[in-house]
Design an enzyme around this catalytic site. Structure first.
Site, PDB file in Angstrom:
ATOM      1  N   TYR A  63     -47.356 -38.526  56.966  1.00 25.76           N
ATOM      2  CA  TYR A  63     -48.744 -38.226  57.265  1.00 25.76           C
ATOM      3  C   TYR A  63     -47.989 -38.150  59.164  1.00 25.76           C
ATOM      4  CZ  TYR A  63     -53.038 -38.923  59.937  1.00 25.76           C
ATOM      5  OH  TYR A  63     -54.298 -39.136  60.317  1.00 25.76           O
ATOM      6  N   TYR A 122     -34.408 -40.845  50.069  1.00 22.61           N
ATOM      7  CA  TYR A 122     -35.372 -39.595  49.405  1.00 22.61           C
ATOM      8  C   TYR A 122     -36.377 -38.463  49.806  1.00 22.61           C
ATOM      9  CZ  TYR A 122     -40.084 -39.734  45.946  1.00 22.61           C
ATOM     10  OH  TYR A 122     -40.830 -39.723  45.124  1.00 22.61           O
ATOM     11  N   ARG A 173     -45.316 -34.086  49.098  1.00 19.26           N
ATOM     12  CA  ARG A 173     -45.610 -35.369  49.404  1.00 19.26           C
ATOM     13  C   ARG A 173     -45.443 -35.862  50.841  1.00 19.26           C
ATOM     14  NH1 ARG A 173     -47.601 -38.400  45.136  1.00 19.26           N
ATOM     15  NH2 ARG A 173     -46.878 -37.557  43.004  1.00 19.26           N
ATOM     16  N   ILE A 195     -33.434 -39.908  39.129  1.00 19.70           N
ATOM     17  CA  ILE A 195     -34.599 -41.236  39.580  1.00 19.70           C
ATOM     18  C   ILE A 195     -35.662 -40.593  38.504  1.00 19.70           C
ATOM     19  CG2 ILE A 195     -36.240 -42.245  41.048  1.00 19.70           C
ATOM     20  CD1 ILE A 195     -33.949 -42.497  42.826  1.00 19.70           C
TER      21      ILE A 195
END
Length: 295
Positions: free
Chosen positions: A106, A132, A137, A204
């Site tokens: 964001y 990560y 996203r 993962i």
């Protein structure tokens, strides 16, 4: 530091609350079926809808239930650097092996901002960090040069990366810039095989939530260089990989788990909702195709 099939665990809910007994059973089932490590409070664990108290309890329960049988990677990411440090301090105190730290979302920090963020975390907590990168996203992309700079600066703190960028060339770029021993983990189940061929150590995984034994066997085939078997297992898993994203994740994987175990509910938290009937059909078909459920 990490390798193999590493499920990004769902956080079970029942009646809106964290279902601790179901989570403990899920941890045991994962370990019994060959998962090499566990991620608590990642994206699939709906960390974005957990309060800090819930977030920490999920991490605590995962570590307690794993009881040293496999390492636990605690989701510690935040778009507030101080809150990420809070998660890391708690995870360190609780016995986590590392903190999974997503690029701040964001805010859209620059690469200089990313370096400052991860440097602050590395300098203010001695818990190892797994970067990560999931730009789909977060919008922000941790570029190769930034990863190289951070790992070079903090080789004992920043120990791995979960790369969900979808760009397989990054595996070689990181190897060339950092070294062949740097731990790279795929963040995309459907790219696990080519990621491993390029030098990745494991995945993962979302799919491993519901098919832990099959995913562990898949990794074992890759590690043994049994490519024919690895391709056969990859073919079985592939429909399941796509079905897990047939609706907003983790709704499909929670539905899948509810089909496999009657002690798990398909419940997700708003703004997510349970997956559509169409997605449920895709999941059911994929579970049968993979051999997880009988036809």
């Amino acid at each position: 530091m990490f390798s193999g099939s590493i499920p990004a665990l769902v956080t079970p809910f029942r009646g809106g609350a964290f279902d601790e007994p179901a989570f403990r059973r899920l941890v045991d089932w994962q370990i019994e079926n060959g998962s090499a490590a566990l991620v608590a409070c990642g994206t699939t664990g709906e960390a974005s809808t957990l309060s800090n108290a819930e977030h920490h309890r999920v991490i605590e329960v995962c570590i307690e239930q794993a009881a040293g049988r496999v390492p636990v990677i605690a989701g510690c990411g935040s778009n507030d650097t101080r809150n990420a440090q809070l998660h890391m301090n708690f995870a360190k105190k609780s016995g986590a092996a590392a903190g999974l730290c997503v690029a701040p979302y964001y805010n859209r920090p620059s690469q200089r901002g990313l370096i400052a963020h991860f440097s602050y975390l590395a300098e203010n907590c001695d818990l190892p960090i797994v970067l990560y990168n999931v730009p789909a996203r977060t919008v922000t992309d941790i570029l190769d040069d930034t990863v190289v700079e951070l790992v070079t600066k903090y080789p004992d703190r920043i120990v791995a990366i979960k790369d969900a960028s979808g760009d397989l060339s990054r595996v070689a770029d990181h190897r060339m810039g950092i070294g062949r021993d740097f731990c790279q983990l795929s963040g995309n189940d459907e790219l696990w095989l080519p990621h491993a061929a390029a030098g990745g150590r494991g995945c993962i995984s979302v799919t491993a939530n519901v098919a832990p034994k099959l995913c562990a066997e898949f990794h074992a085939a890759i590690a043994a260089n049994e490519l024919k078997l690895a391709r056969e297992l990859n073919d079985r898993l592939f429909p399941l990989h796509y079905a897990m994203f047939s609706d907003a994740s983790p709704a499909p994987v929670k539905y899948a788990l509810s089909r496999v175990h009657d002690w798990l509910q398909p419940e997700v938290r708003l703004p997510l909702v349970e997956c559509s009937d169409e997605a449920k059909r895709a999941v059911d078909e994929a579970l049968v195709s993979a051999g997880v459920l009988a036809g």
